[in-house]
Motif scaffolding. Structure first.
Motif, PDB file in Angstrom:
ATOM      1  N   VAL A 112       3.627  -7.923  -0.207  1.00  0.00           N
ATOM      2  CA  VAL A 112       2.370  -8.500   0.273  1.00  0.00           C
ATOM      3  C   VAL A 112       1.712  -7.556   1.274  1.00  0.00           C
ATOM      4  CG1 VAL A 112       1.307 -10.444   1.481  1.00  0.00           C
ATOM      5  CG2 VAL A 112       3.210 -10.845  -0.089  1.00  0.00           C
ATOM      6  N   ALA A 113       2.511  -7.001   2.189  1.00  0.00           N
ATOM      7  CA  ALA A 113       1.979  -6.078   3.194  1.00  0.00           C
ATOM      8  C   ALA A 113       1.354  -4.854   2.535  1.00  0.00           C
ATOM      9  CB  ALA A 113       3.091  -5.657   4.159  1.00  0.00           C
ATOM     10  N   ASP A 114       2.021  -4.298   1.516  1.00  0.00           N
ATOM     11  CA  ASP A 114       1.485  -3.133   0.811  1.00  0.00           C
ATOM     12  C   ASP A 114       0.199  -3.488   0.071  1.00  0.00           C
ATOM     13  OD1 ASP A 114       3.576  -1.662   1.736  1.00  0.00           O
ATOM     14  OD2 ASP A 114       4.487  -1.264  -0.226  1.00  0.00           O
ATOM     15  N   HIS A 115       0.177  -4.648  -0.575  1.00  0.00           N
ATOM     16  CA  HIS A 115      -0.999  -5.068  -1.332  1.00  0.00           C
ATOM     17  C   HIS A 115      -2.187  -5.262  -0.413  1.00  0.00           C
ATOM     18  CE1 HIS A 115      -3.113  -8.386  -3.851  1.00  0.00           C
ATOM     19  NE2 HIS A 115      -3.683  -7.228  -4.032  1.00  0.00           N
ATOM     20  N   TRP A 116      -1.991  -5.945   0.707  1.00  0.00           N
ATOM     21  CA  TRP A 116      -3.092  -6.223   1.628  1.00  0.00           C
ATOM     22  C   TRP A 116      -3.581  -4.967   2.349  1.00  0.00           C
ATOM     23  CZ3 TRP A 116      -1.913 -11.533   4.460  1.00  0.00           C
ATOM     24  CH2 TRP A 116      -1.912 -12.556   3.497  1.00  0.00           C
ATOM     25  N   SER A 117      -2.780  -3.907   2.328  1.00  0.00           N
ATOM     26  CA  SER A 117      -3.186  -2.656   2.976  1.00  0.00           C
ATOM     27  C   SER A 117      -3.766  -1.656   1.983  1.00  0.00           C
ATOM     28  CB  SER A 117      -1.981  -2.016   3.690  1.00  0.00           C
ATOM     29  OG  SER A 117      -1.500  -2.855   4.721  1.00  0.00           O
ATOM     30  N   ALA A 118      -3.785  -2.022   0.700  1.00  0.00           N
ATOM     31  CA  ALA A 118      -4.266  -1.107  -0.329  1.00  0.00           C
ATOM     32  C   ALA A 118      -5.761  -0.852  -0.194  1.00  0.00           C
ATOM     33  CB  ALA A 118      -3.956  -1.667  -1.714  1.00  0.00           C
ATOM     34  N   SER A 119      -6.188   0.264  -0.751  1.00  0.00           N
ATOM     35  CA  SER A 119      -7.606   0.621  -0.734  1.00  0.00           C
ATOM     36  C   SER A 119      -8.416  -0.459  -1.437  1.00  0.00           C
ATOM     37  CB  SER A 119      -7.809   1.964  -1.438  1.00  0.00           C
ATOM     38  OG  SER A 119      -9.174   2.281  -1.548  1.00  0.00           O
ATOM     39  N   GLY A 120      -9.501  -0.881  -0.812  1.00  0.00           N
ATOM     40  CA  GLY A 120     -10.353  -1.910  -1.380  1.00  0.00           C
ATOM     41  C   GLY A 120     -10.061  -3.292  -0.843  1.00  0.00           C
ATOM     42  N   GLN A 121      -8.897  -3.480  -0.234  1.00  0.00           N
ATOM     43  CA  GLN A 121      -8.572  -4.777   0.351  1.00  0.00           C
ATOM     44  C   GLN A 121      -9.312  -4.957   1.679  1.00  0.00           C
ATOM     45  OE1 GLN A 121      -6.330  -7.556  -0.455  1.00  0.00           O
ATOM     46  NE2 GLN A 121      -6.865  -6.719  -2.442  1.00  0.00           N
ATOM     47  N   VAL A 122      -9.632  -6.184   1.993  1.00  0.00           N
ATOM     48  CA  VAL A 122     -10.323  -6.482   3.245  1.00  0.00           C
ATOM     49  C   VAL A 122      -9.573  -7.588   3.966  1.00  0.00           C
ATOM     50  CG1 VAL A 122     -12.589  -5.820   2.380  1.00  0.00           C
ATOM     51  CG2 VAL A 122     -11.807  -8.159   2.070  1.00  0.00           C
ATOM     52  N   LEU A 137      13.958  -7.565   6.092  1.00  0.00           N
ATOM     53  CA  LEU A 137      12.564  -7.704   6.532  1.00  0.00           C
ATOM     54  C   LEU A 137      11.597  -7.504   5.380  1.00  0.00           C
ATOM     55  CD1 LEU A 137      10.500  -8.089   8.801  1.00  0.00           C
ATOM     56  CD2 LEU A 137      10.638  -5.622   9.247  1.00  0.00           C
ATOM     57  N   ASN A 138      11.807  -6.454   4.596  1.00  0.00           N
ATOM     58  CA  ASN A 138      10.898  -6.161   3.479  1.00  0.00           C
ATOM     59  C   ASN A 138      10.973  -7.199   2.372  1.00  0.00           C
ATOM     60  OD1 ASN A 138       9.330  -3.391   3.341  1.00  0.00           O
ATOM     61  ND2 ASN A 138      11.167  -3.041   4.573  1.00  0.00           N
ATOM     62  N   ASN A 139      12.087  -7.898   2.293  1.00  0.00           N
ATOM     63  CA  ASN A 139      12.281  -8.809   1.172  1.00  0.00           C
ATOM     64  C   ASN A 139      12.319 -10.274   1.571  1.00  0.00           C
ATOM     65  OD1 ASN A 139      12.833  -7.023  -1.392  1.00  0.00           O
ATOM     66  ND2 ASN A 139      13.906  -6.040   0.308  1.00  0.00           N
ATOM     67  N   LEU A 140      11.816 -10.595   2.758  1.00  0.00           N
ATOM     68  CA  LEU A 140      11.674 -11.988   3.134  1.00  0.00           C
ATOM     69  C   LEU A 140      10.665 -12.667   2.215  1.00  0.00           C
ATOM     70  CD1 LEU A 140      11.631 -11.886   7.047  1.00  0.00           C
ATOM     71  CD2 LEU A 140      13.355 -12.959   5.588  1.00  0.00           C
ATOM     72  N   ARG A 141      10.953 -13.880   1.832  1.00  0.00           N
ATOM     73  CA  ARG A 141      10.067 -14.617   0.937  1.00  0.00           C
ATOM     74  C   ARG A 141       8.739 -14.937   1.624  1.00  0.00           C
ATOM     75  NH1 ARG A 141      11.322 -19.731  -2.968  1.00  0.00           N
ATOM     76  NH2 ARG A 141       9.165 -20.373  -3.314  1.00  0.00           N
ATOM     77  N   PHE A 142       7.637 -14.702   0.903  1.00  0.00           N
ATOM     78  CA  PHE A 142       6.294 -14.992   1.406  1.00  0.00           C
ATOM     79  C   PHE A 142       5.523 -15.698   0.306  1.00  0.00           C
ATOM     80  CE2 PHE A 142       1.933 -14.388   2.594  1.00  0.00           C
ATOM     81  CZ  PHE A 142       1.935 -14.288   3.976  1.00  0.00           C
ATOM     82  N   GLY A 143       4.945 -16.857   0.630  1.00  0.00           N
ATOM     83  CA  GLY A 143       4.177 -17.610  -0.354  1.00  0.00           C
ATOM     84  C   GLY A 143       5.070 -18.567  -1.139  1.00  0.00           C
ATOM     85  N   PRO A 144       4.470 -19.266  -2.124  1.00  0.00           N
ATOM     86  CA  PRO A 144       3.065 -19.190  -2.536  1.00  0.00           C
ATOM     87  C   PRO A 144       2.158 -19.902  -1.543  1.00  0.00           C
ATOM     88  CG  PRO A 144       4.177 -20.899  -3.766  1.00  0.00           C
ATOM     89  CD  PRO A 144       5.227 -20.239  -2.938  1.00  0.00           C
ATOM     90  N   ALA A 145       0.930 -19.414  -1.433  1.00  0.00           N
ATOM     91  CA  ALA A 145      -0.039 -20.012  -0.515  1.00  0.00           C
ATOM     92  C   ALA A 145      -1.438 -19.640  -0.949  1.00  0.00           C
ATOM     93  CB  ALA A 145       0.212 -19.534   0.908  1.00  0.00           C
ATOM     94  N   SER A 146      -2.405 -20.452  -0.522  1.00  0.00           N
ATOM     95  CA  SER A 146      -3.800 -20.185  -0.836  1.00  0.00           C
ATOM     96  C   SER A 146      -4.651 -20.589   0.352  1.00  0.00           C
ATOM     97  CB  SER A 146      -4.228 -20.971  -2.081  1.00  0.00           C
ATOM     98  OG  SER A 146      -5.583 -20.726  -2.387  1.00  0.00           O
ATOM     99  N   GLY A 147      -5.669 -19.780   0.639  1.00  0.00           N
ATOM    100  CA  GLY A 147      -6.560 -20.074   1.759  1.00  0.00           C
ATOM    101  C   GLY A 147      -6.947 -18.812   2.491  1.00  0.00           C
ATOM    102  N   ASN A 148      -7.397 -18.942   3.735  1.00  0.00           N
ATOM    103  CA  ASN A 148      -7.727 -17.780   4.547  1.00  0.00           C
ATOM    104  C   ASN A 148      -6.450 -17.003   4.864  1.00  0.00           C
ATOM    105  OD1 ASN A 148     -10.476 -18.457   4.693  1.00  0.00           O
ATOM    106  ND2 ASN A 148     -10.089 -19.833   6.408  1.00  0.00           N
TER     107      ASN A 148
END
Length: 224
Positions: A112-122, A137-148
């Motif tokens: 998720v951290a890599d995706h949100w830091s990719a070019s074009g992400q805001v 740390l890198n493999n802690l579960r994140f999501g599913p979630a939707s919203g801001n």
């Protein structure tokens, strides 16, 4: 009133009624299309059957646009590569593209951290601080979630206080970055992710895939 006036009045009423009916039918039947040709061109990078839940609020001639990505079934929503390409296309002529909402499927934190830091992400970024156990740390579960993004991260940080420290702990829509640190002594358990996975030739820190195609992440366990 003469018959001529009555006839003319009837014709006017019929014309008005016809215009109203045609307008209503057009709005109901015709799908909403971007009024800016450049926006329409950007939509073209995403297959029509993948545009569900993608809504762009943009007024031609302005430098700001807000993109909302509602939670939809995965086979209907754009892939992250398609979404990145779409945002990059918008950036050609729109300086400020704000991501109002995000639909985040379950994934390892590092991905998720890599995706949100990719070019074009805001929007908000996640930065993982190196520590004693970077695999966890890198493999802690994140999501599913939707919203801001800020709300998603705030909720995740609140739910994992036994394992991680977030700085700031309660991000807002104005927060640009959240630092995530693994707490020493936190209890986690290794859980297999659903599905079958191909072992990458050069695995990234958040790709725990064994030779049998099983992939894993860690779940934070509340303090006893």
């Amino acid at each position: 009133m003469s018959r001529l006036h009555q006839l003319l009045g009837l014709i006017v009423v019929v014309c008005i009624a016809a215009v109203v009916i045609i307008t209503v039918v057009y709005r109901v039947v015709q799908p909403p299309v971007p009024i800016d040709d450049r926006v329409r061109a950007c939509y073209a990078v995403i297959p029509a059957d993948r545009q569900a839940g993608l809504h762009l609020d943009y007024k031609p001639g302005t430098n700001t646009a807000t993109l909302a990505v509602e939670a939809e079934e995965m086979h209907k929503s754009p892939t992250k590569e398609q979404l990145d390409t779409f945002i990059q296309c918008l950036h050609v002529f729109i300086k400020d593209v704000r991501l109002a909402t995000a639909s985040q499927p379950v994934a390892p934190l590092g991905e998720v951290a890599d995706h949100w830091s990719a070019s074009g992400q805001v929007g908000l970024k996640l930065t993982l601080m190196p520590g004693s156990n970077n695999e966890v740390l890198n493999n802690l579960r994140f999501g599913p979630a939707s919203g801001n993004k800020s709300d998603i991260v705030a909720a995740w940080c609140k739910g994992t206080t036994a394992c991680v420290k977030c700085d700031p702990p309660e991000p807002t829509s104005q927060t640009l970055e959240v630092l995530v640190t693994l707490l020493p002594g936190g209890h986690t358990k290794k859980v297999q992710m659903a599905g079958s996975w191909e072992a990458p030739k050069q695995a990234k820190p958040w790709q725990l895939v064994d030779r049998k195609g099983r992939r894993f992440f860690y779940e934070c366990e509340p303090a006893s």
